[in-house]
Design a protein around this motif. Structure first.
Motif, mmCIF file in Angstrom:
data_model
loop_
_atom_site.group_PDB
_atom_site.id
_atom_site.type_symbol
_atom_site.label_atom_id
_atom_site.label_comp_id
_atom_site.label_asym_id
_atom_site.label_seq_id
_atom_site.Cartn_x
_atom_site.Cartn_y
_atom_site.Cartn_z
ATOM 1 N N HIS A 89 0.841 -1.203 0.000
ATOM 2 C CA HIS A 89 0.000 0.000 0.000
ATOM 3 C C HIS A 89 0.870 1.246 0.000
ATOM 4 C CE1 HIS A 89 -3.484 -2.457 1.908
ATOM 5 N NE2 HIS A 89 -3.217 -2.791 0.667
ATOM 6 N N GLN A 90 1.977 1.166 0.752
ATOM 7 C CA GLN A 90 2.859 2.323 0.867
ATOM 8 C C GLN A 90 3.443 2.687 -0.504
ATOM 9 O OE1 GLN A 90 6.202 1.866 3.540
ATOM 10 N NE2 GLN A 90 5.814 3.886 4.389
ATOM 11 N N GLY A 129 3.502 6.414 -5.013
ATOM 12 C CA GLY A 129 3.338 6.768 -6.415
ATOM 13 C C GLY A 129 2.379 7.938 -6.578
ATOM 14 N N LEU A 130 1.289 7.911 -5.807
ATOM 15 C CA LEU A 130 0.307 8.997 -5.836
ATOM 16 C C LEU A 130 0.933 10.307 -5.364
ATOM 17 C CD1 LEU A 130 -2.668 8.866 -6.616
ATOM 18 C CD2 LEU A 130 -3.219 8.861 -4.186
ATOM 19 N N PHE A 131 1.734 10.195 -4.297
ATOM 20 C CA PHE A 131 2.454 11.350 -3.754
ATOM 21 C C PHE A 131 3.363 11.950 -4.818
ATOM 22 C CE2 PHE A 131 6.646 12.421 -1.860
ATOM 23 C CZ PHE A 131 6.287 13.593 -1.213
ATOM 24 N N GLY A 162 6.607 8.068 -9.996
ATOM 25 C CA GLY A 162 5.340 7.401 -10.269
ATOM 26 C C GLY A 162 5.514 6.026 -10.889
ATOM 27 N N LEU A 163 6.643 5.789 -11.562
ATOM 28 C CA LEU A 163 6.800 4.528 -12.278
ATOM 29 C C LEU A 163 7.988 3.705 -11.787
ATOM 30 C CD1 LEU A 163 6.166 5.947 -15.869
ATOM 31 C CD2 LEU A 163 4.554 4.711 -14.451
ATOM 32 N N VAL A 164 9.190 4.280 -11.841
ATOM 33 C CA VAL A 164 10.388 3.471 -11.605
ATOM 34 C C VAL A 164 10.502 3.027 -10.144
ATOM 35 C CG1 VAL A 164 12.899 3.457 -11.686
ATOM 36 C CG2 VAL A 164 11.610 4.495 -13.534
ATOM 37 N N VAL A 165 10.300 3.959 -9.210
ATOM 38 C CA VAL A 165 10.460 3.598 -7.797
ATOM 39 C C VAL A 165 9.438 2.548 -7.355
ATOM 40 C CG1 VAL A 165 10.387 4.476 -5.440
ATOM 41 C CG2 VAL A 165 11.638 5.728 -7.185
ATOM 42 N N PRO A 166 8.108 2.749 -7.638
ATOM 43 C CA PRO A 166 7.164 1.680 -7.286
ATOM 44 C C PRO A 166 7.496 0.355 -7.958
ATOM 45 C CG PRO A 166 5.983 3.690 -7.778
ATOM 46 C CD PRO A 166 7.412 3.941 -8.145
#
Lengths: 256, 79
Positions: free
Chosen positions: B27-28, B33-35, B60-64
């Motif tokens: 969830h985090q 990503g939203l943040f 939004g993409l790479v880190v998640p």
């Protein structure tokens, strides 16, 4: 041994001190901040002039890949070091078996099935994302895009293939060995372009390629070339990092 | 414009706090990503579209993506 309660209080104390200092720095910084709409400042005018001179309507790219191209080289090097470091830390040690399949495909383990909705959405998004990645890749000197963003978008397109449950297809598109070479060659190419500037114009990373016409696809000399090289380097680095985490050997044989 | 900027910055604060307060890692990653997307909106409102694009793709993409891949591997190991 401190109880849970005093530890919680200590934590709160540390947070209050750190948060207070951050808030103070934030407020001080805000007070001193120049107005956001200072497009008529001398610096902005000089940067726009430079961008037009280098045939790069996107001033940001003009700064990133010309005026401060050495900084960008440092950033690309940081990404390269990150992927190389991760490969070193997660390398195959004696006694470890490298898995050829991801864990979700291992025998004896029930992989949670990907829902059809996720698969359909991911598959539907693959082509638009790939097209957008190409568009962004070749647009860095004209408008939004180029460099790191383009590379990361290309990786996203491949990640969508993975999400759609086509792991083999993704492996086919992203073989580690070739990615290693691609990453090294693109970063080396950046340095070569820089050295060419040193030889021809007497300054490292000087813009020595033909500049072309303002606004055309092939224009802006080394700005476009460096932007493309960084896009390849960043994409390969991120993809290698993801692949390396996926492939980390998990089976370690007990000695003796 | 000013109202939108203030709202967006406030939303960044709210979502940043939400990231810290979310306990479940999956969830985090989603909330993070939203943040990142709202932070990109702030960059856009302050007329930095290049920074906004970089923010979208990285946060939004790479880190998640990296977090999810790592979590998938860790769960495989735990079983």
């Amino acid at each position: 041994m401190s109880s849970r309660r005093t530890r919680g209080r200590r934590r709160l104390l540390v947070f209050a001190a750190g948060g207070g200092m951050l808030a103070l720095a934030f407020v001080v910084g805000l007070v001193d901040l120049a107005p956001a709409t200072s497009a008529d400042s001398d610096l902005a005018a000089a940067l726009v002039e430079l961008a037009v001179e280098q045939r790069s309507p996107n001033t940001v790219s003009g700064v990133l890949f010309d005026l401060r191209a050495t900084d960008t080289l440092g950033e690309a090097l940081a990404l390269f070091a990150a992927s190389a470091g991760l490969q070193l830390v997660l390398r195959e040690l004696p006694g470890e078996q490298r898995r050829s399949e991801p864990r979700s495909g291992a025998p004896g383990r029930e992989a949670p099935p990907t829902s059809d909705a996720v698969r359909a959405a991911a598959l539907a998004l693959v082509v638009p994302t790939a097209v957008f990645a190409v568009y962004v890749t070749f647009r860095g000197h004209l408008g939004l895009g180029g460099g790191l963003q383009a590379g990361a978008l290309a990786v996203t397109a491949l990640a969508l293939v993975f999400l759609a449950g086509r792991y083999r297809a993704q492996r086919h598109f992203a073989p580690d060995r070739q990615l290693d070479i691609l990453e090294a060659v693109s970063l080396g190419g950046y340095v070569v372009v820089g050295l060419a500037g040193l030889v021809v114009a007497g300054a490292f990373l000087a813009n020595v390629l033909p500049l072309g016409v303002l606004g055309e696809l092939v224009s802006s000399g080394t700005i476009l070339a460096l932007s493309l090289l960084v896009a390849i380097e960043a994409g390969a680095a991120v993809l290698l990092i993801v692949a390396e985490v996926q492939e980390e050997p998990l089976e370690r044989e007990e000695p003796g | 414009m000013t109202v939108a900027r203030i709202l967006a910055v406030l939303l960044v604060g709210v979502l940043g706090t939400a990231v810290v307060l979310t306990r479940d890692t999956v969830h985090q990653a989603l909330v993070f990503g939203l943040f990142g997307l709202v932070l990109a909106l702030v960059f856009l409102l302050y007329m930095a579209p290049d920074a906004a694009l970089a923010q979208v793709v990285v946060s939004g993409l790479v880190v998640p993506l990296l977090i999810f891949v790592t979590l998938a591997e860790l769960r495989g190991r735990a079983e």
